[in-house]
Design a protein around this motif. Structure first.
Motif, PDB file in Angstrom:
ATOM      1  N   SER A 339       0.778  -0.770  -3.279  1.00  0.00           N
ATOM      2  CA  SER A 339      -0.121  -1.270  -2.581  1.00  0.00           C
ATOM      3  C   SER A 339      -1.662  -0.952  -2.630  1.00  0.00           C
ATOM      4  O   SER A 339      -1.618  -0.471  -3.602  1.00  0.00           O
ATOM      5  N   LYS A 340      -2.580  -1.502  -2.094  1.00  0.00           N
ATOM      6  CA  LYS A 340      -4.039  -1.217  -2.196  1.00  0.00           C
ATOM      7  C   LYS A 340      -4.475  -0.233  -1.948  1.00  0.00           C
ATOM      8  O   LYS A 340      -5.635   0.183  -1.691  1.00  0.00           O
ATOM      9  N   SER A 341      -3.660   0.649  -1.200  1.00  0.00           N
ATOM     10  CA  SER A 341      -3.919   1.888  -0.278  1.00  0.00           C
ATOM     11  C   SER A 341      -4.692   2.788  -1.231  1.00  0.00           C
ATOM     12  O   SER A 341      -4.099   3.115  -2.276  1.00  0.00           O
ATOM     13  N   ARG A 342      -5.928   3.639  -0.671  1.00  0.00           N
ATOM     14  CA  ARG A 342      -6.724   4.367  -1.395  1.00  0.00           C
ATOM     15  C   ARG A 342      -6.417   5.798  -0.804  1.00  0.00           C
ATOM     16  O   ARG A 342      -7.365   6.514  -1.159  1.00  0.00           O
ATOM     17  N   LYS A 343      -5.514   5.984   0.115  1.00  0.00           N
ATOM     18  CA  LYS A 343      -5.356   7.205   0.750  1.00  0.00           C
ATOM     19  C   LYS A 343      -4.903   8.173  -0.274  1.00  0.00           C
ATOM     20  O   LYS A 343      -3.989   7.782  -1.239  1.00  0.00           O
ATOM     21  N   GLN A 344      -5.573   9.634  -0.205  1.00  0.00           N
ATOM     22  CA  GLN A 344      -5.326  10.445  -1.441  1.00  0.00           C
ATOM     23  C   GLN A 344      -3.548  10.674  -1.620  1.00  0.00           C
ATOM     24  O   GLN A 344      -3.461  10.610  -2.800  1.00  0.00           O
ATOM     25  N   ALA A 345      -3.000  10.556  -0.740  1.00  0.00           N
ATOM     26  CA  ALA A 345      -1.617  11.148  -1.026  1.00  0.00           C
ATOM     27  C   ALA A 345      -0.796   9.830  -1.436  1.00  0.00           C
ATOM     28  O   ALA A 345      -0.029  10.411  -2.374  1.00  0.00           O
ATOM     29  N   ILE A 346      -0.958   8.727  -1.271  1.00  0.00           N
ATOM     30  CA  ILE A 346      -0.655   7.613  -1.670  1.00  0.00           C
ATOM     31  C   ILE A 346      -1.220   7.410  -3.346  1.00  0.00           C
ATOM     32  O   ILE A 346      -0.243   7.160  -4.273  1.00  0.00           O
ATOM     33  N   VAL A 347      -2.500   7.722  -3.503  1.00  0.00           N
ATOM     34  CA  VAL A 347      -2.890   7.469  -4.986  1.00  0.00           C
ATOM     35  C   VAL A 347      -2.367   8.609  -6.038  1.00  0.00           C
ATOM     36  O   VAL A 347      -1.919   8.261  -7.053  1.00  0.00           O
ATOM     37  N   ARG A 348      -2.029   9.892  -5.336  1.00  0.00           N
ATOM     38  CA  ARG A 348      -1.266  10.907  -6.373  1.00  0.00           C
ATOM     39  C   ARG A 348      -0.092  10.749  -6.634  1.00  0.00           C
ATOM     40  O   ARG A 348       0.395  10.908  -7.871  1.00  0.00           O
ATOM     41  N   ALA A 349       0.648  10.033  -5.600  1.00  0.00           N
ATOM     42  CA  ALA A 349       2.107   9.694  -5.793  1.00  0.00           C
ATOM     43  C   ALA A 349       2.130   8.569  -6.601  1.00  0.00           C
ATOM     44  O   ALA A 349       2.931   8.290  -7.631  1.00  0.00           O
ATOM     45  N   ARG A 350       1.390   7.620  -6.549  1.00  0.00           N
ATOM     46  CA  ARG A 350       1.097   6.414  -7.449  1.00  0.00           C
ATOM     47  C   ARG A 350       0.816   6.817  -8.793  1.00  0.00           C
ATOM     48  O   ARG A 350       1.636   6.215  -9.998  1.00  0.00           O
ATOM     49  N   GLN A 351      -0.248   7.536  -9.074  1.00  0.00           N
ATOM     50  CA  GLN A 351      -0.383   8.092 -10.297  1.00  0.00           C
ATOM     51  C   GLN A 351       0.722   8.680 -11.151  1.00  0.00           C
ATOM     52  O   GLN A 351       0.790   8.714 -12.348  1.00  0.00           O
TER      53      GLN A 351
END
Length: 410
Positions: A339-351
């Motif tokens: 997704s396009k979410s910029r929530k920190q938890a999601i960003v770190r998991a995405r990375q």
């Protein structure tokens, strides 16, 4: 102009002239000339004042530390580490380009100092050495020196013991291209390097430094040193991708006069990913096993050798496998990671998921980006770099990665 030295022999013969000429040649080079006068002290007429006036009339050169001939220097370079056999790929293209530029115009461009960092085994020492070799080819008159940080520290420690620190610093200040391999850590050695660094920088001499981590992650280093490192160019060398690993293997195999089936090359390139050294070690091991076991060089042998060397994972992972596993580990949904979410938890998991896709699949950056919601390749590269950095700086981050990898292997 040849070096000259006036010597007055108070004797009745020239029996010391040969010894003096030999000593001068050793100290100042074969071009040094000896002007002397044999004086009989009983004859009178040659006072100290008269000899001084005679020396002035001869317009003899006074030898000082500034005019003393600099002795030839062994650059301590490995002639096998050149740009010709340093293969280019996405992981090192910028660093290689900067290195070539430096070799053509050492100390004269905007890449001074050149600080090169990256994990062990990616070719930093090879590239730094190649810069020195090419510089000597293009500028043979330049004084180039490749020295490890350990040797530099040992030399400095010895100079302190012998009370010759000034000689140590003066020697390094004569270098035109100084290549320091790895980080200088001790405070006193840093201080000596600081004085050398300043002199070389002010006189447009080139400095190249390699290290396993960027300057911002150094511990215990003075701020003034960090500031100077940032004056020039700081570049990262990443681990080679699958394509570059294939090219490195082909080059190594050809250089050694060997013949490997292409499916064997592809298998090794896909499964041996930590460093260039490991790739070359695998080739050497395959040759050794083939001789000892008297067996063919084929894919079966490669599988056996690679499995012993790198704990080969039999399961072929896909982007979907990785996304699903990472999402479950962080109690997220798979759709959250794309997704396009910029929530920190999601960003770190995405990375982390992007990093693992790059590590465990053959997908190029562009394809990975498309799989993660249509992101461009620069975002994928940034994510991989960010995870690499966090592995060195964030507590327990590596443990998190290892836990996810363990789940992927089940």
């Amino acid at each position: 102009m040849a070096n000259c030295l006036s010597v007055c022999l108070i004797a009745s013969s020239q029996r010391f002239a040969g010894e003096l000429k030999s000593a001068l040649a050793q100290a100042y080079g074969p071009s040094a000339r000896l002007h002397y006068q044999v004086v009989n002290p009983e004859a009178g007429g040659n006072s100290e004042r008269e000899r001084e006036l005679q020396a002035r009339e001869n317009k003899q050169e006074v030898i000082t530390p500034q005019t003393r001939r600099v002795l030839p220097l062994d650059p301590n370079l490995n002639p096998s580490y050149t740009f010709d056999n340093f293969l280019e790929g996405e992981a090192n293209r910028l660093s290689r380009s900067v290195g070539l530029n430096i070799s053509e115009n050492p100390g004269r461009g905007s890449f001074n100092p050149f600080f090169l960092y990256g994990p062990s085994g990616v070719g930093k020492t090879h590239l730094a050495n190649a810069i020195g070799v090419r510089t000597k080819q293009q500028h043979p008159e330049m004084r180039v020196l490749f020295v490890s940080a350990h040797v530099f520290k040992t030399q400095y420690t010895e100079s302190v013991r012998k009370n010759t620190q000034n000689d140590f610093i003066n020697f390094y200040q004569t270098i035109d291209v100084l290549i320091i391999d790895q980080e200088i850590t001790t405070a006193k050695t840093q201080l000596a390097f600081f004085h050398i660094f300043n002199h070389l920088q002010q006189n447009n001499r080139q400095i190249v430094i390699t290290c396993d981590r960027p300057p911002v992650l150094f511990e215990g280093i003075e701020e003034r040193m960090l500031t100077r490192f940032k004056w020039g160019m700081v570049a990262e060398m990443e681990r080679p991708d699958v394509k570059l690993r294939r090219d490195i293997l082909r080059s190594k195999i050809k250089r050694d006069g060997l013949t490997f089936p292409e499916n064997m090359v592809s298998f090794i390139a896909k499964n041996v990913e930590s460093s260039v050294r490991e790739l070359e070690g695998i080739v050497n091991s395959i040759m050794a096993y083939s001789v000892v076991d008297n067996c063919d060089i084929d894919l079966a042998l490669a599988e056996r050798v690679v499995a012993r060397a790198v704990n080969l994972e039999k399961k072929q992972l896909t982007a979907d496998d990785i996304i699903q596993t990472v999402a479950q580990h962080f109690s997220l949904k798979a759709k959250d990671l794309i997704s396009k979410s910029r929530k920190q938890a999601i960003v770190r998991a995405r990375q982390l998921a992007i990093f693992l896709c790059h590590k465990y699949t053959d997908m190029p950056y562009l394809q990975i980006g498309q799989r993660f919601g249509g992101r461009d390749h620069s975002t994928i590269i940034y994510s991989c770099n960010q995870v690499t950095k966090d592995l060195s700086t964030v507590k327990d981050y590596r443990r998190t990665l290892e836990e996810i990898e363990a789940k992927l292997k089940r």
